[in-house]
Write an enzyme that holds these catalytic residues in place. Sequence first.
Site, PDB file in Angstrom:
ATOM      1  N   GLU A  85     -25.698  40.121   3.292  1.00  0.00           N
ATOM      2  CA  GLU A  85     -25.629  38.959   2.396  1.00  0.00           C
ATOM      3  C   GLU A  85     -25.389  37.673   3.189  1.00  0.00           C
ATOM      4  O   GLU A  85     -25.940  36.620   2.867  1.00  0.00           O
ATOM      5  CB  GLU A  85     -24.519  39.164   1.361  1.00  0.00           C
ATOM      6  CG  GLU A  85     -24.877  40.250   0.345  1.00  0.00           C
ATOM      7  CD  GLU A  85     -23.726  40.570  -0.593  1.00  0.00           C
ATOM      8  OE1 GLU A  85     -22.681  41.033  -0.092  1.00  0.00           O
ATOM      9  OE2 GLU A  85     -23.862  40.353  -1.799  1.00  0.00           O
ATOM     10  N   GLU A 105     -23.612  48.928  -1.169  1.00  0.00           N
ATOM     11  CA  GLU A 105     -22.387  48.811  -1.981  1.00  0.00           C
ATOM     12  C   GLU A 105     -22.275  49.890  -3.044  1.00  0.00           C
ATOM     13  O   GLU A 105     -21.178  50.315  -3.390  1.00  0.00           O
ATOM     14  CB  GLU A 105     -22.339  47.427  -2.645  1.00  0.00           C
ATOM     15  CG  GLU A 105     -21.899  46.297  -1.720  1.00  0.00           C
ATOM     16  CD  GLU A 105     -23.040  45.682  -0.927  1.00  0.00           C
ATOM     17  OE1 GLU A 105     -24.129  46.302  -0.865  1.00  0.00           O
ATOM     18  OE2 GLU A 105     -22.845  44.594  -0.364  1.00  0.00           O
ATOM     19  N   GLY A 139     -22.025  42.968   2.685  1.00  0.00           N
ATOM     20  CA  GLY A 139     -21.704  41.555   2.885  1.00  0.00           C
ATOM     21  C   GLY A 139     -22.266  41.009   4.192  1.00  0.00           C
ATOM     22  O   GLY A 139     -22.477  39.800   4.322  1.00  0.00           O
ATOM     23  N   ALA A 147     -18.310  43.376   3.955  1.00  0.00           N
ATOM     24  CA  ALA A 147     -16.980  42.892   3.594  1.00  0.00           C
ATOM     25  C   ALA A 147     -15.935  43.857   4.135  1.00  0.00           C
ATOM     26  O   ALA A 147     -16.251  45.008   4.448  1.00  0.00           O
ATOM     27  CB  ALA A 147     -16.876  42.809   2.080  1.00  0.00           C
TER      28      ALA A 147
END
Length: 659
Positions: free
Chosen positions: A109, A129, A106, A66
């Site tokens: 993911e 994370e 992310g 992210a």
Amino acid sequence: MGQDEKVIRETRTGRVSVLTLALPPVNSFGPALRKATLEALQRLAADPDVDAVVITGDGRMFCGGADIREFDTGVIAEPGPNLVHGYIENFPKPVVAAIHGYALGGGLELALSCHARIAAQGTRLSLPEISLGIIPGSGGTQRLARLIGIEPAIDAMLTARSFTPAQALAAGLLDDISTGDLIEDAVRWASRCATEPALLRRTCAIGLQPPAAKMGPGSFQALRAEVAQKYRGYPAALKVVDCVEKAVISQVFDDGLRYEADAFRTLMLSDESKAMRHLFFCEREAARPPAAVRGPGARFARAAVIGSGTQSAGIALALQRAGLEVVHIDGDGIGASALEGIDIAIEAAEASIEAKQRLARDMGTSCPPNTLLATATCAGRFDALAQASGRPQQFVGLQFTTTVDSPRLLEIGQEACTSDESVSAALAFGKRLGLACAISRAGEGLVGPRLLEAYLREVDRLLLEGCTPSRIDTALELFGMAVGPCRWMDLAGVDDQAKAVGRLLRDGRHADDASYRQVCQSLHAMGRHGRKAAAGYFRYQDSTALPDPIVGEVAMQLATQFGITRRLHISDDEIVERCIFSMVNEGYALLSQGIARQAGDIDAICATGYGFPRYRGGPMHHAERLGAQHVLGRLQAYGDRMPRWRADWQAQSVLQALA
Ligand code: 3H9
């Protein structure tokens, strides 16, 4: 061309569409890329000429996760990653992730929501994370547990462990490893999936394996207790456990996803995560090379370390461990032949300034023209050494942090005469050693040693006033310091500490305080050199530190000698405040003297090299969070309470201006 096409590219191989994430530097899956991915997929869903899709990344990696900066806004913009991932997972045509470089957070993911994953050799896959104080917040806790199992998934998320392709394949995280052309291999996979629907697997539909006996639903409680102890100060760790437990108990994917999203949001807004994200960017900023010379750095294969003490031996060992060819020369005389072909020469001699100047001159005359010249003993200015070398522009200061076993941080000192090119070369050298780097301007000591000295000064005074080493260490470890200061000094060597203090005193610093760090000096004089001597601030049985009443007696005698009042009740809060705020005030001094380039550098140096708790973001971030006015008030209160040491509690002008 619309804005969307700028961050994603589409090409075709037969009936397979290849979507390439193209948002340098790390293809972070922020709002722009999420929107572009969703819209591209919506178009492809309706395209009769497309049977399958490959998602890959441009440049050095698949996706670095992210966009961490988005978290500072406090909201995740629409379309959120879960919406995009859900769209991929339920896409009517096969979607294959073609991964190279990194798939992190992310990014991984995103790959987990694809129907198959294929990676190039050398790829690293991880959900890191936790090191940002958050949990995987776009399906990672739910999908990883389904793919690789509950225990391995929890372990991977708690430790931020990185998987090699072989490990990922064995764990069930990957479907294949590409040994040839990644995109061609992925396209082949995608085409096969399109004709063999049995190959098509939606991660969300995988039933969670019943937990092994050791990890039955009831035992989550036990795991939680273990994690709470091990990851004190890091609330994200417990949330990882909670989210996986939710997946096990509920078994309904969307329930788990909602639970994870709530937990993620709470953590994203937490002080701990803000502090750790602050450090993420500070660490990169602290090591940013001077603008004029960004580009490929110098190469380092052969090094000379000059000196015969423990410091030079430690540096030589660290260099050897990093694979450099090392010539270790004692400080008595430098043979020119020993310095042939040397890429970097580091002076680390325990000698007088005159002797060091002679060594610097020898380095300058005997080293090849492009050799980087350095001193590792930069407790003060090193301009005189740089000038003595005859090549001042090539001369840097290198401060290897004195850590327990091996250095982690290299602080690079730049004198006015040091060229930006040499600083860049020193950065390349630090990276070659695998060290985190920070650049400072030379002054009366670099950032790390100055902060450490301020911190240990207060430890010594607390001992004089009646605290025991155990109490001081426990209070600061509860605050989050990796190792209490007394145990740290024992590990680093009380003798080395005392020598450094001796140099400061000889330079006339702290001339107005006869008691200055006298506990340290006395322990050294008694031969209590720390753990290596089985006695220092503690005594040691095997490797266990045990309280030793002798240390208290020494401190009491010194207190009597210097007329220092002993106090029976010194609270843990006072111990922590005095030790940490003395660092903070020194940090402001370093900023006003221009030695630290910015406050974030101080935070990066403290967290990386000196065990400051990452979840507090470094001393300057910690102070900022508490508020300048509060810190100023406490400094004044301590100054008033301890008039003999008032000068050390005088707030720096930078802090006064902030308050
Ligand atoms: C996450 O994914 C949460 C999700 O689960 C849930 C969401 C709802 N964002 O390190 P470098 C910048 S959390 C923004 O020097 P390298 C970095 O600041 C994320 N910026 O390169 C630097 O900028 P600048 C989980 C990022 O080759 C530039 O890119 N992911 C991000 O040595 C180059 O970075 C992670 O924790 C980012 N995600 O290493 C991975 N990543 O040039 C974090 C980098 O202005 N990233 N930047 O200084 C890394 O570990 C390393 O950057 C990486 C590349 C290994 C990727």
